[in-house]
Design an enzyme around this catalytic site. Structure first.
Site, PDB file in Angstrom:
ATOM      1  N   GLU A   1      55.177   7.826 120.388  1.00  0.00           N
ATOM      2  CA  GLU A   1      56.681   6.974 120.101  1.00  0.00           C
ATOM      3  C   GLU A   1      57.696   8.347 121.006  1.00  0.00           C
ATOM      4  OE1 GLU A   1      57.486   7.071 116.015  1.00  0.00           O
ATOM      5  OE2 GLU A   1      59.715   7.564 116.586  1.00  0.00           O
TER       6      GLU A   1
ATOM      7  N   ARG B   1      65.612  12.061 120.527  1.00  0.00           N
ATOM      8  CA  ARG B   1      66.590  13.139 119.593  1.00  0.00           C
ATOM      9  C   ARG B   1      66.551  14.254 120.525  1.00  0.00           C
ATOM     10  NH1 ARG B   1      62.557  14.279 114.213  1.00  0.00           N
ATOM     11  NH2 ARG B   1      62.165  11.906 113.746  1.00  0.00           N
TER      12      ARG B   1
ATOM     13  N   LYS C   1      58.647   0.737 108.981  1.00  0.00           N
ATOM     14  CA  LYS C   1      58.181   1.592 109.087  1.00  0.00           C
ATOM     15  C   LYS C   1      58.276   1.785 107.380  1.00  0.00           C
ATOM     16  CE  LYS C   1      59.600   6.333 111.309  1.00  0.00           C
ATOM     17  NZ  LYS C   1      59.618   6.827 112.012  1.00  0.00           N
TER      18      LYS C   1
HETATM   19  C1  3PG Z   1      59.273  12.806 112.035  1.00  0.00           C
HETATM   20  O1  3PG Z   1      60.759  12.643 110.884  1.00  0.00           O
HETATM   21  O2  3PG Z   1      60.094  13.782 112.677  1.00  0.00           O
HETATM   22  C2  3PG Z   1      58.130  11.961 111.825  1.00  0.00           C
HETATM   23  O3  3PG Z   1      58.538  11.078 110.377  1.00  0.00           O
HETATM   24  C3  3PG Z   1      57.623  12.538 112.040  1.00  0.00           C
HETATM   25  O4  3PG Z   1      56.923  13.162 110.664  1.00  0.00           O
HETATM   26  P1  3PG Z   1      56.236  14.305 110.095  1.00  0.00           P
HETATM   27  O5  3PG Z   1      56.526  15.472 111.607  1.00  0.00           O
HETATM   28  O6  3PG Z   1      56.151  14.977 109.050  1.00  0.00           O
HETATM   29  O7  3PG Z   1      54.713  13.431 110.649  1.00  0.00           O
END
Ligand code: 3PG
Length: 210
Positions: free
Chosen positions: A40, A44, A128
């Site tokens: 994925e 961002r 999710k």
């Molecule tokens: C995020 O918000 O970056 C994802 O949900 C991944 O979360 P994590 O960095 O705690 O695995």
């Protein structure tokens, strides 16, 4: 191809934040070498959309999806770029309905009974659960799996190789999402061997727990 089955077969959905497009294919190949054939890539960063396009075009063995998809417009853009599945932090009804109508796999973030109900009403069976560590983790999903026995969760947020085994053992967990095996720091530093090694450890833990 059953996209959601590909996610559960793999078990781990790396949440990847890409700062430079040129790192996208090497990161995808590093994950693949470690046994993770899904990825994925989040929206961002500015590089996100083009990174999805590069992996979709150059890594046919990797099932690439888009993360942090908030609007319907973004959703259409990433599908055009080659994203095979859509991950959203929250539940955008318009976007989920468009995905269902257009046969695009989508896993929106749903953490309340009301959000899960909305997802079911649009025909979803997998959602999710985000941020999993903040919204109650396994105890919360255990409670939700009572009334929502046909729904499976992809918990994301706060998962690592330290607690992965507990999530893997839960029957209502479809797969888990997380960034720990493919961090933006390791990508930026070119630590692709480390990404492969962490991916391999993660897949080993997942398989042992199923
Ligand atoms: C995020 O918000 O970056 C994802 O949900 C991944 O979360 P994590 O960095 O705690 O695995």
């Amino acid at each position: 191809m059953d996209i959601l089955k590909r996610l559960s077969d793999c078990g781990i959905v790396p949440v990847v934040v890409m700062d430079k497009v040129e790192n996208a294919v090497p990161a995808a190949k590093a994950l693949l070498s470690g046994g993770i054939d899904v990825m994925e890539i989040t929206l961002r960063t500015k590089a996100g959309l083009e990174s999805i396009r590069q992996v979709a075009a150059n890594c046919p063995e990797v099932l690439v999806g888009a993360g942090t998809v908030v609007t319907l417009e973004q959703c259409k853009e990433v599908v055009d770029a080659g994203a095979k599945f859509i991950v959203a932090p929250g539940f955008n009804k318009e976007m989920v309905a468009w995905c269902v109508e257009n046969n695009v796999s989508v896993t929106p973030g749903c953490v309340t009974p009301t959000e899960i109900t909305e997802a079911i009403l649009l025909g979803l069976k997998v959602v999710k659960f985000f941020p999993a560590n903040v919204y109650g983790g396994l105890p919360a999903m255990t409670a939700l799996a009572g009334p929502f026995g046909d729904v499976k969760f992809i918990p994301t947020g706060g998962i690592s190789d330290k607690n992965l085994a507990e999530y893997a053992a839960a029957p209502f967990v479809h797969a888990v999402g997380g960034s720990w095996m493919c961090t933006k720091e390791d990508i930026a530093a070119g630590n692709f061997d480390k990404i492969t090694q962490l991916a391999s450890v993660a897949t080993g833990i997942w398989k042992a727990g199923r």
